[in-house]
Design a protein around this motif. Structure first.
Motif, short mmCIF file in Angstrom:
data_model
loop_
_atom_site.label_atom_id
_atom_site.label_comp_id
_atom_site.label_asym_id
_atom_site.label_seq_id
_atom_site.Cartn_x
_atom_site.Cartn_y
_atom_site.Cartn_z
N ASN A 138 0.82 -1.21 0.00
CA ASN A 138 0.00 0.00 0.00
C ASN A 138 0.86 1.26 0.00
OD1 ASN A 138 -2.76 0.84 -0.04
ND2 ASN A 138 -2.53 1.60 2.05
N CYS A 139 2.12 1.13 -0.47
CA CYS A 139 3.05 2.26 -0.46
C CYS A 139 3.37 2.73 -1.88
CB CYS A 139 4.33 1.88 0.27
SG CYS A 139 4.11 1.53 2.01
N LEU A 140 3.77 3.99 -1.96
CA LEU A 140 4.10 4.61 -3.25
C LEU A 140 5.30 5.52 -3.08
CD1 LEU A 140 1.70 6.24 -5.80
CD2 LEU A 140 3.42 7.69 -4.68
N MET A 141 6.14 5.59 -4.14
CA MET A 141 7.26 6.51 -4.16
C MET A 141 7.32 7.21 -5.51
SD MET A 141 10.35 4.44 -2.23
CE MET A 141 11.29 5.96 -2.02
N ALA A 142 7.93 8.40 -5.51
CA ALA A 142 8.08 9.16 -6.75
C ALA A 142 9.42 8.81 -7.39
CB ALA A 142 8.00 10.65 -6.47
N ASP A 143 9.37 8.32 -8.63
CA ASP A 143 10.59 8.00 -9.37
C ASP A 143 11.00 9.23 -10.16
OD1 ASP A 143 12.65 6.91 -10.75
OD2 ASP A 143 11.48 5.41 -11.84
N VAL A 144 11.62 10.20 -9.45
CA VAL A 144 11.97 11.50 -10.04
C VAL A 144 13.38 11.87 -9.60
CG1 VAL A 144 9.60 12.33 -10.18
CG2 VAL A 144 10.89 12.64 -8.06
N TYR A 165 9.19 14.48 -2.29
CA TYR A 165 10.59 14.50 -2.71
C TYR A 165 11.10 13.09 -3.01
CZ TYR A 165 11.38 19.44 -1.76
OH TYR A 165 11.36 20.81 -1.81
N LYS A 166 12.17 13.01 -3.77
CA LYS A 166 12.82 11.73 -4.05
C LYS A 166 13.24 11.10 -2.72
CE LYS A 166 16.70 9.78 -6.69
NZ LYS A 166 15.92 8.99 -7.67
N GLY A 167 12.81 9.88 -2.50
CA GLY A 167 13.12 9.20 -1.25
C GLY A 167 12.02 9.26 -0.22
N ALA A 168 10.93 9.97 -0.52
CA ALA A 168 9.79 10.04 0.40
C ALA A 168 8.79 8.93 0.06
CB ALA A 168 9.12 11.40 0.32
N VAL A 169 8.16 8.38 1.09
CA VAL A 169 7.18 7.30 0.92
C VAL A 169 5.80 7.81 1.26
CG1 VAL A 169 6.53 4.97 1.63
CG2 VAL A 169 8.93 5.60 1.51
N ALA A 170 4.81 7.42 0.47
CA ALA A 170 3.42 7.82 0.70
C ALA A 170 2.55 6.59 0.84
CB ALA A 170 2.91 8.69 -0.45
N GLU A 171 1.44 6.74 1.56
CA GLU A 171 0.46 5.66 1.71
C GLU A 171 -0.67 5.88 0.70
OE1 GLU A 171 -2.62 3.83 5.06
OE2 GLU A 171 -1.07 5.30 5.62
N GLU A 270 22.49 -3.74 19.55
CA GLU A 270 21.50 -3.57 20.61
C GLU A 270 21.02 -2.13 20.73
OE1 GLU A 270 21.15 -4.35 25.46
OE2 GLU A 270 22.96 -4.92 24.35
N TYR A 271 21.87 -1.18 20.31
CA TYR A 271 21.57 0.23 20.54
C TYR A 271 21.29 1.02 19.25
CZ TYR A 271 23.55 -1.08 25.03
OH TYR A 271 23.81 -1.72 26.22
N VAL A 272 21.00 0.33 18.16
CA VAL A 272 20.69 1.02 16.92
C VAL A 272 19.46 0.41 16.26
CG1 VAL A 272 23.10 1.65 16.50
CG2 VAL A 272 22.19 -0.45 15.51
N THR A 273 18.81 1.20 15.43
CA THR A 273 17.71 0.71 14.60
C THR A 273 18.10 0.94 13.15
OG1 THR A 273 16.06 1.24 16.27
CG2 THR A 273 15.27 0.94 14.02
N THR A 274 18.11 -0.11 12.36
CA THR A 274 18.52 0.01 10.96
C THR A 274 17.30 0.06 10.04
OG1 THR A 274 18.72 -2.40 10.74
CG2 THR A 274 20.70 -1.16 11.38
N GLY A 275 17.45 0.74 8.93
CA GLY A 275 16.39 0.82 7.94
C GLY A 275 16.81 1.73 6.80
N LEU A 276 16.01 1.73 5.73
CA LEU A 276 16.31 2.60 4.59
C LEU A 276 16.12 4.06 4.98
CD1 LEU A 276 14.52 0.59 1.76
CD2 LEU A 276 16.98 0.88 2.05
N ALA A 277 16.97 4.92 4.41
CA ALA A 277 16.90 6.36 4.69
C ALA A 277 15.81 6.99 3.82
CB ALA A 277 18.25 7.01 4.42
N LEU A 278 14.58 6.86 4.26
CA LEU A 278 13.43 7.38 3.52
C LEU A 278 12.74 8.49 4.31
CD1 LEU A 278 11.98 3.94 2.35
CD2 LEU A 278 13.56 5.43 1.14
N GLY A 279 11.96 9.32 3.61
CA GLY A 279 11.31 10.45 4.27
C GLY A 279 9.82 10.53 3.98
N GLU A 280 9.27 11.72 4.17
CA GLU A 280 7.84 11.98 3.94
C GLU A 280 7.66 13.20 3.06
OE1 GLU A 280 6.51 12.55 7.95
OE2 GLU A 280 5.95 10.43 8.21
#
Length: 433
Positions: A138-144, A165-171, A270-280
């Motif tokens: 149910n996610c969308l990104m702009a390929d720009v 923006y490039k790298g932002a995720v939308a529902e 134990e002290y970090v959370t990893t994930g893709l560097a995405l925004g809104e």
């Protein structure tokens, strides 16, 4: 022969025939490929058994069994256990056959266990992939290249309410053939499908184009040179900071490899959370507010620097200098601050003249500039080269002001890059102290 003896012989014959029939039946059940000739021979065994029932002497059974052993070929059985025990050609005991059979079964179970483990691992990986795909459905990104406008309605002329923006995720709220209704951050609106990817395509796009980062969840987390608590500490990072994950390095579940100043470091998982560097997405109001805040911050910084420079500016007595000394001072100014603001150029010239007046340094412009280990461009020959080619006009003017006694540093004798954090009067890219 007595009746009692006859009864005993009959029992022996009947038991032997029953065992023979069981063996024959087992052979037929275990070997579905028995040909017609073999089937006929088995039938003859059954007929012979009936004849022997009427024989008065059990010795006939022994003779007939010996004859069959010579004439009837062994019936091979495909089932492993039956073949080892019942084959007339296999020269092994029953105990050896059972032991061999168990060994084969154990080997088969080992292979099955290995295959089951591999299948289980594949299933777990598939479940992980499926779970990730499900999260992206149910996610969308702009390929720009930069950003995609989010509009108030599904119309190219509709009001712009935000930017994805490039790298932002939308529902995804709803989608049609040409437009998709989305929400992201504080933005809700419509984007053109022509420039978007969604679902599994969005997942693959994100994984291919954006780095994995580790967000620090504790203050003073140590970045080490190796995945070992006894290894050297490269630095410590604060809570909320992010580091790029070095995905090319394999680590255990206890460590995460990160990039630090072009090298690979390690932090405790134990002290970090990893994930893709995405925004809104960002709304137009948010973008305007951010731009205004940036302008105000820059204006405040400039005003502060101007006020500090004005407060520090003093007028000293002028110093007479030859044309060569003016050119030499201008050349040093160009080498140290040629690409800075004019005030920064004057400040470099003022430091040289403050040293000439101080009595703690050589009493001439040439002596101060070429004082060992003081101005690196002079020692490297860069100042002489610029002087020979002729300094640019702004640097000559700044040198003349410094010779005329203008000092916007407040009497400072040294300077270095403002990024060094050294306390003092900041003018341009330098701090004077």
């Amino acid at each position: 022969m007595s009746l009692k003896r006859r009864a005993l012989e009959g029992i022996v014959v009947a038991g032997s025939l029953m065992m023979m029939c069981v063996v024959v039946e087992a052979g037929l059940q275990g070997n579905e490929t028995v040909d017609a000739a073999s089937a006929g021979e088995v039938k003859s065994v059954e007929i012979a058994a009936v004849v022997l029932l009427n024989d008065d002497h059990t010795a006939g059974l022994g003779r007939y069994m010996a004859q069959l052993e010579e004439e009837i070929p062994a019936v091979e059985v495909e089932q492993t256990r039956t073949q080892l025990v019942a084959s007339a050609q296999a020269d092994v005991s029953v105990d050896e056959a059972i032991t061999a059979d168990h060994t084969m079964e154990d080997a088969g179970l080992g292979e099955l266990a290995t295959e089951d483990a591999a299948n289980a691992e594949d299933a777990m990986e598939a479940d992980t992939v499926n779970e990730e795909q499900q999260q992206w459905q149910n996610c969308l990104m702009a390929d720009v290249d930069e950003f995609l406008y989010v509009r108030a309605s599904a119309d190219a002329n509709a009001e712009i309410v935000g930017k994805l923006y490039k790298g932002a995720v939308a529902e995804i709220v709803d989608e049609s053939e040409e437009w998709t209704h989305i929400t992201s951050g504080n933005v809700e609106g419509y984007v053109s499908n022509e420039y978007c990817v969604s679902g599994t395509e969005a997942m693959e796009y994100a994984n291919a184009n954006f780095d994995v980062t580790a967000q620090i969840e504790t203050n003073g987390l140590r970045v080490r040179s190796e995945a070992d608590t006894d290894s050297a500490i490269l630095t410590s990072v604060s809570e909320g900071a992010t580091l790029a994950v070095d995905t090319s390095v394999e680590t255990t579940d206890e460590w995460v490899a990160v990039q630090y100043k072009g090298n690979t470091g390690y932090v405790s998982a134990e002290y970090v959370t990893t994930g893709l560097a995405l925004g809104e997405a960002v709304s137009i109001e948010e973008e305007r507010a951010a731009a205004k805040a940036k302008e105000e911050a820059e204006a405040a910084k400039a005003a502060e620097a101007k006020a500090a420079a004005a407060t520090a500016t003093v007028q000293n007595s002028a110093v007479a200098a030859s044309y060569d000394e003016l050119t030499l001072l201008a050349a040093l100014i160009q080498c140290e601050a040629g690409n800075e603001c004019y005030e920064g150029q004057v400040a470099v010239g003022a430091v040289v003249m403050n040293r000439v007046r101080s009595g703690a340094y050589p009493g001439s412009i040439y002596g101060v500039i070429y004082d060992p280990y003081q101005f690196s461009p002079a020692g490297s020959g860069q100042v002489a080269a610029v002087a020979a080619n002729g300094p640019k006009a702004s640097c000559i003017q700044a040198a003349q002001e410094a010779l005329n006694g203008v000092d916007n540093t407040g009497g400072k004798l040294s300077f270095r890059r403002a990024s060094s954090g050294r306390a003092g009067v900041v003018i341009g890219n330098h701090v004077f102290f």
